[in-house]
Design an enzyme around this catalytic site. Sequence first.
Site, PDB file in Angstrom:
ATOM      1  CD  GLU A 141     -49.890 -29.549  -2.838  1.00 12.12           C
ATOM      2  OE1 GLU A 141     -48.871 -29.893  -2.198  1.00 12.12           O
ATOM      3  OE2 GLU A 141     -50.644 -30.358  -3.414  1.00 12.12           O
ATOM      4  CB  SER A 430     -38.452 -55.423 -55.267  1.00  8.25           C
ATOM      5  OG  SER A 430     -38.181 -56.801 -55.443  1.00  8.25           O
TER       6      SER A 430
END
Length: 729
Positions: A141, A430
Amino acid sequence: MSGKGGRRPTLVADKRYRGATPKPAPKPKAAGKPAGPRRPRRKGSWPVRLVTGMFAFVFRTAWAIGWRLGFVAGSVVALATIYFYAQLQPLDAYIDARTKGSVTLLDREGQVFAWRGETFGGQIDAASVSPYLRNAVVATEDKRFYGHLGISPRGIAGAVRINLAEGRGPLEGNGGSTITQQVAKLLCLGVEYDPAAWKSEGAYEEDCRRGGVWRKIKEVPFAFALEAKFSKDEILTLYLNRAYLGAGARGFEAAAQRYFGKSANEVGPAEAAMLAGLLKAPTRYAPTANLKRSQDRAAVVLGLMHDQDYLTDAQYQDALANPARLSKAAAARAGGYFADWVMESGPAFLTSDTTEDVIIRTTLDQRLQNAAEEALQQIFSNRLKAGSKAQAAIVVMSADGAVRAMVGGRDAQVSGAFNRATQAKRQTGSTFKPFVYAAALDMGWNLNTIVEDAPLTLHVPGSGEWSPKNYDKGYRGPITLTEALANSINTATVRVSEAVGRDAVREVANNFGFEADLAEGPALALGVSESTLLEMTGAYAGILNGGTSVRPYGMVELRLQGEDAALAGQEGGMGERVISEAAARQLTYMMYQVIENGTGRRARLEGRQAAGKTGTTQAARDAWFIGFTADYVAGVWMGYDDNTPLTGVTGGGLPAEIWHEVMVRVEDGTPALPLPMANPGDYVSEPVAEAYPGAGGAPAQGTAPGRQRPSGAEGFLVDLLGAILRGGN
């Protein structure tokens, strides 16, 4: 004195100039005009002199204006620096950047499996953090971090050159910001979050990250103020604690724990490079999103560290050969849907809207969660055609309602997505039938009671005549309740429902956990009502545990981080009895026959008893299979989100296969325990007039429906007498 003949004699000086003409004496200058130096003659042509003069004029003018403007600008910067310096608070006030708290979720073993919100792993500082991490951040950086006063003209010039070369504006893209300037941006140039002034925290942070010339100009005095207020290590400490690093991790400590399961003080070169690489684009390079992309980015960072002598040749080569990998928990990313469900089930002020850091202990079993995810992936990869949009959901729970695994869709490793296990209400088909038979069994019928499977027509007020049909279009005549359920016979089930009463069926279903309003008409028995998979699986858990209702739950305990006392506990578990234990044991046997000899044969487990029920709704829009072993209950739903009918899929097909694959993995390594079910030989086989008109009235001699069959010789005589009275059928 005069000479001969009256002439003046010759002087000695005159003799020296004899024969030469003496120069005339200069004329006296007029009074008032003193003599001055003579102007030198100008050299060069007049065009050259003109250009030179103009250049000198412009330079003198520019200098005169420039130093004044510079003085003014410098004064403004100095005053702004002083102003920002006065506003800065002590270092500790800026360490934790969050305005909200976080939620950490633990599984049943106490291991972290998910996070929600932005987590803060705790304060770290530049002096004690791993030197590899500190060097990786600086190398990536701001390699001149320890040499500048807050801004780097060389860095800005380089960024402008790159931006222009790539066709962007001078300040678009690369900004050339130093770490100090990035900290200034992270601190939002001293503007604190005010809920009353901002629509949301996201809008506030978006404004903080906003670029532009004016924003860059304001960064300069703020960066100078930071450099004046804090040391270099303190500025780097702020950066290490406040930077966002993807996956909800705020600060390098939280990120190291999230991705690697260790502290930022302990990471090595490869891990440090991966963490530092996230700063460029946290979401894109997060290793939980794409590990290979994150490793490639880390390789670039390692190269920078090596070039700047932060790594030896050996360290560099070793880190490249052994890239960082995620921890087991981070790699699994298990339980995303489950975590979302738990967050929704807890109080909002302690979950989604918490301002504190919260720890939630849950019921999740990561082994079972992985088993469910793997099973679904296997079936969908091998059995569905490419490009299919079909979806599925899975729930696994214990008999007391403790949810152990949850898959809310095909993409298991997500958070915040639509959860088909808890949010999708679909017709149950079902899979609802066991509750019809539960009502009958609890009223005194038994698993061997005879019911008729034959054409049936009922008059429905307001709708007219209604005639249910069986799936196979055929009819079997007199059959037992066990046969009716095992083969999912519609006509027989409707007859049972009508015989015991729809109100009784609704009551049993509601007490087992159905929260929605159930249908009023006779189609109630065939599952036309809607429910969620979680609700249905919880209802089946009530059958396994002997007839007691359960409320599915996932949260066991909620407390604040660092506190021992719980703020909230378990909400759910076993409730009141719904049907008798004897009825539940008979129903379990009937559902066992569904898998052994009925519609659910594809779910059969080798060497282990299992019970369950298939379900397929009208037009095959939904397919279900829900079943259980002695250890766990599991439910599977399959369908399309837009209700498109499934092609060639019934509950006894792919859902049953998914259930089988889930339970094979779930039960792996555990002893095979028998199901708590009744012995069919203990019950008399006899018809019921309401459900079998051919019985001609009352039940067989002296035997009410549901009466347990006597044993021994007495049982034999009862069976023989019953057969004689029924004409041998």
